[in-house]
Each structure stands twice: as structure tokens, then as C-alpha cells.
Design an enzyme around this catalytic site. Structure first.
Site, PDB file in Angstrom:
ATOM      1  N   ARG A   1       0.785  -1.237   0.000  1.00  0.00           N
ATOM      2  CA  ARG A   1       0.000   0.000   0.000  1.00  0.00           C
ATOM      3  C   ARG A   1       0.817   1.289   0.000  1.00  0.00           C
ATOM      4  O   ARG A   1       0.243   2.374  -0.040  1.00  0.00           O
ATOM      5  CB  ARG A   1      -0.970   0.059   1.195  1.00  0.00           C
ATOM      6  CG  ARG A   1      -2.009  -1.021   1.215  1.00  0.00           C
ATOM      7  CD  ARG A   1      -3.181  -0.637   2.099  1.00  0.00           C
ATOM      8  NE  ARG A   1      -2.768  -0.383   3.474  1.00  0.00           N
ATOM      9  CZ  ARG A   1      -3.562   0.190   4.381  1.00  0.00           C
ATOM     10  NH1 ARG A   1      -4.773   0.562   4.060  1.00  0.00           N
ATOM     11  NH2 ARG A   1      -3.137   0.376   5.613  1.00  0.00           N
ATOM     12  N   ASP A   2       2.122   1.210   0.051  1.00  0.00           N
ATOM     13  CA  ASP A   2       2.929   2.436   0.100  1.00  0.00           C
ATOM     14  C   ASP A   2       4.224   2.249  -0.691  1.00  0.00           C
ATOM     15  O   ASP A   2       5.318   2.548  -0.205  1.00  0.00           O
ATOM     16  CB  ASP A   2       3.232   2.801   1.553  1.00  0.00           C
ATOM     17  CG  ASP A   2       3.721   4.248   1.715  1.00  0.00           C
ATOM     18  OD1 ASP A   2       3.488   5.052   0.789  1.00  0.00           O
ATOM     19  OD2 ASP A   2       4.340   4.558   2.750  1.00  0.00           O
TER      20      ASP A   2
END
Length: 237
Positions: free
Chosen positions: A60-61
Site C-alpha cells: 500500500r505504500d
């Protein structure tokens, strides 16, 4: 708490350094770094629990800040601090809360939809697009404009920005950046293999030695200072 010491630089620092030197990163170096990062992501995506079931982990990052290149040419995916497991998707994030850096999010992540490994693949595609064009894809002066650009997902073909940009590399990147995730690479390994095939078609062999030589070419002074500091630290302790 003890953590592994990584002797190298975040990818964002490489990007900043190339801008300072006005020396764009060679596309084959960028592709090797992203190919290796994709293999690392694939390993994370494939993690299984004690019962043998896939955990469904999503980073997610995936950003240049969380991709790390060591001075000996190894790429690491770091900072899984906001990663999610599919078993906790519905309970671990409040509705309307965005995690990760906006300019590298996939459209479905911006819209609050359920995400999977293909969202990480999109983010990695953004990083490669930026590395090989020397420009920012979605980042704007404020968050609202950045959000709008990601939702629109209008990705310029690199060949319209860079004369002589490899057509086969452009196809690989554009597939990773399709707005409809069903049309992207199914796995990060598939993305990595596509980049490796790009090398083969061009008769290139890029390994960690080539990445290490590139790191030395742009960070030579910094490497010497850091190694001297490490020697001092070893003597002191």
C-alpha cells in the site's frame, strides 16, 4: 530494538541526485532496480500463514522513499508499516482514510475500493515511469489536484516526452499503469519477467555489479565518508 543496517540510499535519494547532476538515470539501470523490487513485492504478496493459506498482503505504500538500493547493487522493499492482510481488510482502516502517498496510489485505492497486489504493481509502474522520464506523473502542488490526477489516470506515453524512448519498454510500463486493474499484470513477478525480457531482447545483461557501479558513480564521496564512519563506529564499539 535491533534492525538490519542497509548500506545504501533510498531510491528517492537517487532521483534527487540525478536531478542535481542533470544526469538522467539510464533506463536499463531503472528497469533492473524496479525488476528486483517487483520480485521483492511478489515474495511479500505470496506470504502464507502458519495454516498454509495466503495472507493476501498488500504493501500500500510503494514509493521511491520505500525502495532502497544498497551500494553493492541490491534493491530492497522496506517499510511495511501500513501493509494490510486480506483477512483484516475490512476492520483495520476506517472508512474514508487514505494510507500511503497520494501520487503513487492506484485509482482504486484513492476511491476506497478493496485493493489487492495489483495496486502495488500500479505504484511500482508509477515509479518506473518517473525514473525513465525524469518527470512526475501525478504529483501536483496540492493534495486535491493530485487526487484528481490519479482518479483521471491519464498517463502520457513516455515516447511523447522522451525522443527515442524504447517502444517495448513503453508497452511494459503502460500495462502496469492501466486504470482498469484487470488489464494490469496479474502478479509483480509477471511485471518483473516482462522487464527481464526487455533486457534479453536488447542483448543486455544487468546484474547487481552494474547497479553497484552506478551507485559508486553518483555517490562516490558519500560512500567514502559513510564507510569511514562505519570503521570508526566499529573501532569505538
Amino acid at each position: 530494538i535491533a534492525m538490519e543496517y542497509l548500506h545504501g540510499e533510498p531510491l528517492r535519494e537517487l532521483m534527487r541526485r540525478t536531478e542535481e547532476l542533470s544526469r538522467p538515470m539510464p533506463p536499463e539501470i531503472a528497469c533492473k532496480i524496479i525488476s528486483d523490487a517487483a520480485e521483492g513485492l511478489h515474495a511479500a504478496h505470496e506470504l502464507s500463514g502458519n495454516n498454509g493459506e495466503k495472507l493476501g498482503l498488500v504493501h500500500r505504500d510503494v514509493t521511491p522513499h520505500n525502495l532502497f538500493v544498497t551500494y553493492d547493487g541490491v534493491t530492497k522493499v522496506v517499510d511495511f508499516g501500513i501493509a494490510k492482510f486480506s483477512s483484516r481488510m475490512s476492520s483495520s482502516t476506517r472508512a474514508g482514510t487514505l494510507k500511503g502517498k497520494l501520487a503513487y496510489m492506484a485509482p482504486e485505492q484513492i476511491q476506497g475500493e478493496t485493493i489487492d497486489r495489483r495496486s502495488d504493481i500500479f505504484a511500482l509502474g508509477v515509479v518506473l515511469w518517473e525514473l525513465t522520464t525524469g518527470q512526475r506523473l501525478f504529483r501536483m502542488d496540492n493534495d486535491l489536484d493530485t487526487l484528481a490526477k490519479v482518479q483521471e489516470c491519464n498517463v502520457p506515453r513516455p515516447s511523447t516526452l522522451i525522443r527515442g524512448y524504447p517502444v517495448d519498454l513503453e508497452k511494459i510500463i503502460m500495462k502496469a499503469l492501466v486504470k482498469n486493474r484487470g488489464e494490469r499484470y496479474r502478479t509483480a513477478r509477471e511485471f518483473s519477467r516482462a522487464l527481464q525480457s526487455f533486457f534479453l531482447r536488447r542483448g543486455l545483461f544487468i546484474a547487481s555489479d552494474e547497479i553497484a557501479a552506478y551507485m559508486n558513480s553518483i555517490f562516490h564521496d558519500r560512500m567514502q565518508k559513510r564507510e569511514a564512519h562505519l570503521r570508526w563506529a566499529a573501532e569505538v564499539t
